[in-house]
Scaffold this motif. Structure first.
Motif, mmCIF file in Angstrom:
data_model
loop_
_atom_site.group_PDB
_atom_site.id
_atom_site.type_symbol
_atom_site.label_atom_id
_atom_site.label_comp_id
_atom_site.label_asym_id
_atom_site.label_seq_id
_atom_site.Cartn_x
_atom_site.Cartn_y
_atom_site.Cartn_z
ATOM 1 N N ALA A 25 0.869 -1.427 0.059
ATOM 2 C CA ALA A 25 0.013 -0.056 0.071
ATOM 3 C C ALA A 25 0.826 1.244 -0.052
ATOM 4 C CB ALA A 25 -0.868 0.056 1.180
ATOM 5 N N ASP A 26 1.817 1.266 0.810
ATOM 6 C CA ASP A 26 2.687 2.472 0.708
ATOM 7 C C ASP A 26 3.373 2.679 -0.603
ATOM 8 O OD1 ASP A 26 2.199 2.707 3.499
ATOM 9 O OD2 ASP A 26 3.776 1.601 4.048
ATOM 10 N N ARG A 27 4.010 1.650 -1.226
ATOM 11 C CA ARG A 27 4.535 1.546 -2.482
ATOM 12 C C ARG A 27 3.594 2.285 -3.401
ATOM 13 N NH1 ARG A 27 6.525 -3.448 -1.193
ATOM 14 N NH2 ARG A 27 4.961 -4.299 -2.966
ATOM 15 N N LYS A 72 0.846 7.030 12.752
ATOM 16 C CA LYS A 72 -0.490 6.045 13.007
ATOM 17 C C LYS A 72 -0.044 4.859 13.003
ATOM 18 C CE LYS A 72 -4.030 9.384 11.819
ATOM 19 N NZ LYS A 72 -5.124 9.740 10.901
ATOM 20 N N ARG A 73 1.290 4.552 12.268
ATOM 21 C CA ARG A 73 1.540 3.158 11.909
ATOM 22 C C ARG A 73 2.872 2.775 12.678
ATOM 23 N NH1 ARG A 73 1.140 2.117 6.144
ATOM 24 N NH2 ARG A 73 2.508 0.572 6.585
ATOM 25 N N ASP A 74 2.685 1.746 13.665
ATOM 26 C CA ASP A 74 3.847 1.221 14.331
ATOM 27 C C ASP A 74 5.061 0.910 13.689
ATOM 28 O OD1 ASP A 74 2.402 1.863 16.634
ATOM 29 O OD2 ASP A 74 1.869 -0.213 17.095
ATOM 30 N N ASP A 75 4.837 0.184 12.308
ATOM 31 C CA ASP A 75 5.936 -0.407 11.557
ATOM 32 C C ASP A 75 6.605 0.732 10.879
ATOM 33 O OD1 ASP A 75 3.616 0.335 10.257
ATOM 34 O OD2 ASP A 75 4.008 -0.851 8.305
ATOM 35 N N LEU A 76 5.872 1.876 10.341
ATOM 36 C CA LEU A 76 6.634 2.914 9.992
ATOM 37 C C LEU A 76 7.138 3.962 11.068
ATOM 38 C CD1 LEU A 76 3.988 4.193 7.117
ATOM 39 C CD2 LEU A 76 5.926 2.785 6.840
ATOM 40 N N LYS A 77 6.803 3.775 12.202
ATOM 41 C CA LYS A 77 7.381 4.646 13.330
ATOM 42 C C LYS A 77 8.766 4.119 13.749
ATOM 43 C CE LYS A 77 3.792 4.930 16.306
ATOM 44 N NZ LYS A 77 2.953 5.461 17.404
ATOM 45 N N LYS A 78 8.835 2.614 13.503
ATOM 46 C CA LYS A 78 10.145 2.013 13.893
ATOM 47 C C LYS A 78 11.212 2.647 12.979
ATOM 48 C CE LYS A 78 8.126 -2.325 15.610
ATOM 49 N NZ LYS A 78 7.747 -3.496 15.479
ATOM 50 N N ILE A 79 10.887 2.915 12.058
ATOM 51 C CA ILE A 79 11.782 3.382 11.025
ATOM 52 C C ILE A 79 11.821 4.649 10.650
ATOM 53 C CG2 ILE A 79 12.087 1.167 9.743
ATOM 54 C CD1 ILE A 79 10.254 2.411 7.277
ATOM 55 N N ASP A 80 10.999 5.700 11.470
ATOM 56 C CA ASP A 80 10.820 7.216 11.017
ATOM 57 C C ASP A 80 11.924 7.901 11.158
ATOM 58 O OD1 ASP A 80 9.291 9.216 10.376
ATOM 59 O OD2 ASP A 80 8.569 9.535 12.461
ATOM 60 N N GLU A 81 12.361 8.650 10.176
ATOM 61 C CA GLU A 81 13.391 9.447 10.018
ATOM 62 C C GLU A 81 12.944 10.853 9.632
ATOM 63 O OE1 GLU A 81 16.419 7.705 7.610
ATOM 64 O OE2 GLU A 81 17.161 6.456 8.999
ATOM 65 N N GLY A 82 11.515 11.119 9.628
ATOM 66 C CA GLY A 82 10.980 12.419 9.334
ATOM 67 C C GLY A 82 10.521 12.585 7.859
ATOM 68 N N PHE A 83 10.621 11.399 7.175
ATOM 69 C CA PHE A 83 10.327 11.486 5.683
ATOM 70 C C PHE A 83 8.791 10.825 5.398
ATOM 71 C CE2 PHE A 83 14.997 10.976 5.866
ATOM 72 C CZ PHE A 83 15.338 12.194 5.437
ATOM 73 N N PHE A 99 7.422 8.390 4.118
ATOM 74 C CA PHE A 99 7.024 7.014 4.412
ATOM 75 C C PHE A 99 8.003 6.507 5.593
ATOM 76 C CE2 PHE A 99 5.359 7.928 0.382
ATOM 77 C CZ PHE A 99 4.069 7.454 0.414
ATOM 78 N N GLY A 100 8.375 7.722 6.483
ATOM 79 C CA GLY A 100 9.276 7.115 7.601
ATOM 80 C C GLY A 100 10.844 7.498 7.119
ATOM 81 N N ALA A 101 11.276 6.237 6.352
ATOM 82 C CA ALA A 101 12.529 6.344 6.028
ATOM 83 C C ALA A 101 12.474 7.119 4.597
ATOM 84 C CB ALA A 101 13.080 4.861 5.573
ATOM 85 N N PHE A 102 13.686 7.554 3.948
ATOM 86 C CA PHE A 102 13.928 8.260 2.886
ATOM 87 C C PHE A 102 13.609 7.123 1.742
ATOM 88 C CE2 PHE A 102 16.250 9.497 -0.924
ATOM 89 C CZ PHE A 102 15.905 10.840 -1.032
ATOM 90 N N THR A 103 12.630 7.719 0.561
ATOM 91 C CA THR A 103 12.471 6.896 -0.358
ATOM 92 C C THR A 103 12.472 7.702 -1.718
ATOM 93 O OG1 THR A 103 9.871 7.167 -0.410
ATOM 94 C CG2 THR A 103 10.728 5.287 0.879
#
Length: 244
Positions: A101-103, A165-176, A178-182
């Motif tokens: 879904a994120d992709r 709102k997403r625990d999986d994205l919060k774990k990799i969150d760097e402020g972008f 989708f959490g991590a840079f893409t």
């Protein structure tokens, strides 16, 4: 015979928004290639015969960015930033978010950037070294800019709120987005520089924080450092604001 190395063709880093997008994708995954910058200046401005001659080096479209590479013994030239991203993503899937879904959403907003926001992009060219105060009369006199800016702000806020709102994205969150840079962040980097350089009105704190995060990201700052070394002036990308 050894295969020649791949090459990424770009234009002046200070001005070339499409070059920035492709270069960020290449740099993020450390794709091995030579970067070839085709410099234009006031005597060889965009769309002039002299500039068109220089841009022939990039490929048959006469535009940047392009990647020149060899696949299965055949030389190919890949043009269009999103095509370059998808080419890279076949070997470097981290360019897109890991969830389906994120992709899908990342690709959708990236395609939207590629095809939309013409008023803002045409009237506020990317100019990293520039720092203008907000010119209200110019902003209000140009149809579509406010609408474009509102939609871009909405994308930033919606994506960042999804992360929270997403625990999986919060774990990799760097402020972008989708959490991590893409690649989606790469696609929106130039408009963030437009917003900063032209002091465009962004009031939402979530959007403002995202813009600062992206513009200060390590590989983005690598580009900025090189852009600020350039001395060439492209009149077509220098905004002439009316007096207030």
């Amino acid at each position: 015979m050894a295969t020649p190395p791949s090459a990424l063709y770009i234009l002046n880093r200070n001005y070339s928004s499409w070059s920035l997008r492709a270069w960020l994708a290449v740099r993020f995954v450390n794709y091995p290639c030579e970067v070839k910058c085709l410099y234009l200046d006031q005597d060889r401005d965009l769309f002039s015969p002299q500039a068109n001659e220089i841009l022939k080096q990039a490929g048959p479209t006469g535009k940047v960015p392009t990647i020149h590479t060899y696949l299965d013994g055949e030389k190919i030239i890949i043009h269009e930033s999103l095509a370059i991203v998808e080419f890279l993503a076949e070997d470097y899937p981290q360019l897109w978010p890991s969830g389906k879904a994120d992709r899908a959403l990342a690709r959708a907003i990236s395609a939207e950037m590629a095809s939309s926001f013409g008023s803002l992009r045409n009237n506020y060219p990317m100019n990293i070294r520039a720092h203008y105060p907000f010119v209200k009369s110019y902003y209000e006199a140009t149809p579509g800019i406010a609408r474009d800016l509102a939609r871009i702000t909405s994308i930033f806020v919606t994506c960042r709120e999804r992360v929270q709102k997403r625990d999986d994205l919060k774990k990799i969150d760097e402020g972008f987005l989708f959490g991590a840079f893409t690649a989606a962040d790469a696609m929106y980097a130039p408009v963030c520089f437009r917003i900063k350089s032209m002091s465009l009105p962004i009031s939402d704190p979530v959007a403002k924080e995202y813009i600062e995060t992206l513009c200060n990201y390590g590989i983005v700052q690598e580009w900025v450092k090189e852009a600020l070394k350039e001395t060439q002036i492209l009149p077509s990308d220098e905004v002439q604001f009316p007096s207030e």
